[in-house]
Design a protein around this motif. Sequence first.
Motif, PDB file in Angstrom:
ATOM      1  N   ALA A 179       0.835  -1.210   0.000  1.00  0.00           N
ATOM      2  CA  ALA A 179       0.000   0.000   0.000  1.00  0.00           C
ATOM      3  C   ALA A 179       0.865   1.253   0.000  1.00  0.00           C
ATOM      4  O   ALA A 179       0.589   2.215  -0.729  1.00  0.00           O
ATOM      5  CB  ALA A 179      -0.937  -0.003   1.208  1.00  0.00           C
ATOM      6  N   GLN A 180       1.931   1.260   0.799  1.00  0.00           N
ATOM      7  CA  GLN A 180       2.837   2.412   0.825  1.00  0.00           C
ATOM      8  C   GLN A 180       3.487   2.626  -0.544  1.00  0.00           C
ATOM      9  O   GLN A 180       3.658   3.771  -0.967  1.00  0.00           O
ATOM     10  CB  GLN A 180       3.922   2.212   1.873  1.00  0.00           C
ATOM     11  CG  GLN A 180       3.481   2.479   3.271  1.00  0.00           C
ATOM     12  CD  GLN A 180       4.650   2.391   4.251  1.00  0.00           C
ATOM     13  OE1 GLN A 180       5.702   1.832   3.963  1.00  0.00           O
ATOM     14  NE2 GLN A 180       4.447   2.941   5.427  1.00  0.00           N
ATOM     15  N   ALA A 181       3.850   1.557  -1.210  1.00  0.00           N
ATOM     16  CA  ALA A 181       4.478   1.679  -2.528  1.00  0.00           C
ATOM     17  C   ALA A 181       3.528   2.359  -3.512  1.00  0.00           C
ATOM     18  O   ALA A 181       3.954   3.193  -4.321  1.00  0.00           O
ATOM     19  CB  ALA A 181       4.905   0.306  -3.046  1.00  0.00           C
ATOM     20  N   TYR A 182       2.252   2.008  -3.441  1.00  0.00           N
ATOM     21  CA  TYR A 182       1.268   2.650  -4.315  1.00  0.00           C
ATOM     22  C   TYR A 182       1.212   4.150  -4.027  1.00  0.00           C
ATOM     23  O   TYR A 182       1.221   4.965  -4.948  1.00  0.00           O
ATOM     24  CB  TYR A 182      -0.116   2.016  -4.120  1.00  0.00           C
ATOM     25  CG  TYR A 182      -1.162   2.619  -5.015  1.00  0.00           C
ATOM     26  CD1 TYR A 182      -1.353   2.136  -6.304  1.00  0.00           C
ATOM     27  CD2 TYR A 182      -1.950   3.689  -4.590  1.00  0.00           C
ATOM     28  CE1 TYR A 182      -2.309   2.698  -7.145  1.00  0.00           C
ATOM     29  CE2 TYR A 182      -2.897   4.247  -5.418  1.00  0.00           C
ATOM     30  CZ  TYR A 182      -3.069   3.754  -6.691  1.00  0.00           C
ATOM     31  OH  TYR A 182      -4.004   4.325  -7.524  1.00  0.00           O
ATOM     32  N   VAL A 183       1.179   4.501  -2.761  1.00  0.00           N
ATOM     33  CA  VAL A 183       1.125   5.917  -2.375  1.00  0.00           C
ATOM     34  C   VAL A 183       2.377   6.644  -2.863  1.00  0.00           C
ATOM     35  O   VAL A 183       2.283   7.730  -3.446  1.00  0.00           O
ATOM     36  CB  VAL A 183       0.950   6.075  -0.853  1.00  0.00           C
ATOM     37  CG1 VAL A 183       1.081   7.527  -0.421  1.00  0.00           C
ATOM     38  CG2 VAL A 183      -0.395   5.500  -0.409  1.00  0.00           C
ATOM     39  N   ASP A 216      -8.444   1.271  -9.842  1.00  0.00           N
ATOM     40  CA  ASP A 216      -9.351   0.184  -9.482  1.00  0.00           C
ATOM     41  C   ASP A 216      -8.641  -1.174  -9.535  1.00  0.00           C
ATOM     42  O   ASP A 216      -8.851  -2.024  -8.664  1.00  0.00           O
ATOM     43  CB  ASP A 216     -10.562   0.153 -10.408  1.00  0.00           C
ATOM     44  CG  ASP A 216     -11.524   1.313 -10.177  1.00  0.00           C
ATOM     45  OD1 ASP A 216     -11.454   1.965  -9.110  1.00  0.00           O
ATOM     46  OD2 ASP A 216     -12.346   1.576 -11.077  1.00  0.00           O
ATOM     47  N   LYS A 217      -7.799  -1.356 -10.537  1.00  0.00           N
ATOM     48  CA  LYS A 217      -7.074  -2.630 -10.655  1.00  0.00           C
ATOM     49  C   LYS A 217      -6.104  -2.802  -9.482  1.00  0.00           C
ATOM     50  O   LYS A 217      -5.999  -3.893  -8.909  1.00  0.00           O
ATOM     51  CB  LYS A 217      -6.330  -2.700 -11.975  1.00  0.00           C
ATOM     52  CG  LYS A 217      -5.675  -4.048 -12.200  1.00  0.00           C
ATOM     53  CD  LYS A 217      -5.098  -4.209 -13.585  1.00  0.00           C
ATOM     54  CE  LYS A 217      -4.502  -5.608 -13.686  1.00  0.00           C
ATOM     55  NZ  LYS A 217      -3.783  -5.840 -14.891  1.00  0.00           N
ATOM     56  N   ALA A 218      -5.404  -1.738  -9.115  1.00  0.00           N
ATOM     57  CA  ALA A 218      -4.487  -1.802  -7.974  1.00  0.00           C
ATOM     58  C   ALA A 218      -5.247  -2.110  -6.693  1.00  0.00           C
ATOM     59  O   ALA A 218      -4.821  -2.943  -5.883  1.00  0.00           O
ATOM     60  CB  ALA A 218      -3.711  -0.493  -7.850  1.00  0.00           C
ATOM     61  N   VAL A 239       2.763  -8.075  -9.978  1.00  0.00           N
ATOM     62  CA  VAL A 239       2.026  -6.807  -9.919  1.00  0.00           C
ATOM     63  C   VAL A 239       2.837  -5.727 -10.616  1.00  0.00           C
ATOM     64  O   VAL A 239       3.989  -5.491 -10.260  1.00  0.00           O
ATOM     65  CB  VAL A 239       1.708  -6.413  -8.458  1.00  0.00           C
ATOM     66  CG1 VAL A 239       1.092  -5.026  -8.392  1.00  0.00           C
ATOM     67  CG2 VAL A 239       0.796  -7.446  -7.818  1.00  0.00           C
ATOM     68  N   ARG A 240       2.250  -5.091 -11.583  1.00  0.00           N
ATOM     69  CA  ARG A 240       2.940  -4.031 -12.326  1.00  0.00           C
ATOM     70  C   ARG A 240       2.393  -2.640 -12.014  1.00  0.00           C
ATOM     71  O   ARG A 240       3.006  -1.643 -12.329  1.00  0.00           O
ATOM     72  CB  ARG A 240       2.816  -4.275 -13.835  1.00  0.00           C
ATOM     73  CG  ARG A 240       3.363  -5.612 -14.276  1.00  0.00           C
ATOM     74  CD  ARG A 240       4.880  -5.641 -14.183  1.00  0.00           C
ATOM     75  NE  ARG A 240       5.388  -6.970 -14.465  1.00  0.00           N
ATOM     76  CZ  ARG A 240       5.973  -7.755 -13.572  1.00  0.00           C
ATOM     77  NH1 ARG A 240       6.110  -7.361 -12.342  1.00  0.00           N
ATOM     78  NH2 ARG A 240       6.404  -8.946 -13.892  1.00  0.00           N
TER      79      ARG A 240
END
Length: 108
Positions: free
Chosen positions: A48-52, A66-68, A105-106
């Motif tokens: 989750a932190q990586a996405y942020v 939405d996919k993430a 996960v890309r």
Amino acid sequence: MTFTEIAETFAQAPSGTDGFKAFGRSALQLMKTDPENAALYFVVGIAAQAYVFKYEDQGVDPELADKAKDTLVEFNQRLLSALSKGPAERLSAANSVAIDYEWNVREF
């Protein structure tokens, strides 16, 4: 809060970085109160932190967001299922999520 509550809150939140940020912070906090399952919380908290970190300061295509989110919700479901099992199964679930995140996960 329990991991079940945190995962449900995230699943119901919008697909923006605020939801990922709150989820990541909460998951990592659980490591303090439930150290026996810290590896499970760590792997999804870091994801989750990586996405942020990657998307916080930019616009994100809603389809990608939405996919993430769907990916992280699926990871959470796997870990929730493992929480009711023994230590070996919980470790296996954490390992499986970590491998999927790193190699499949890309989006984030």
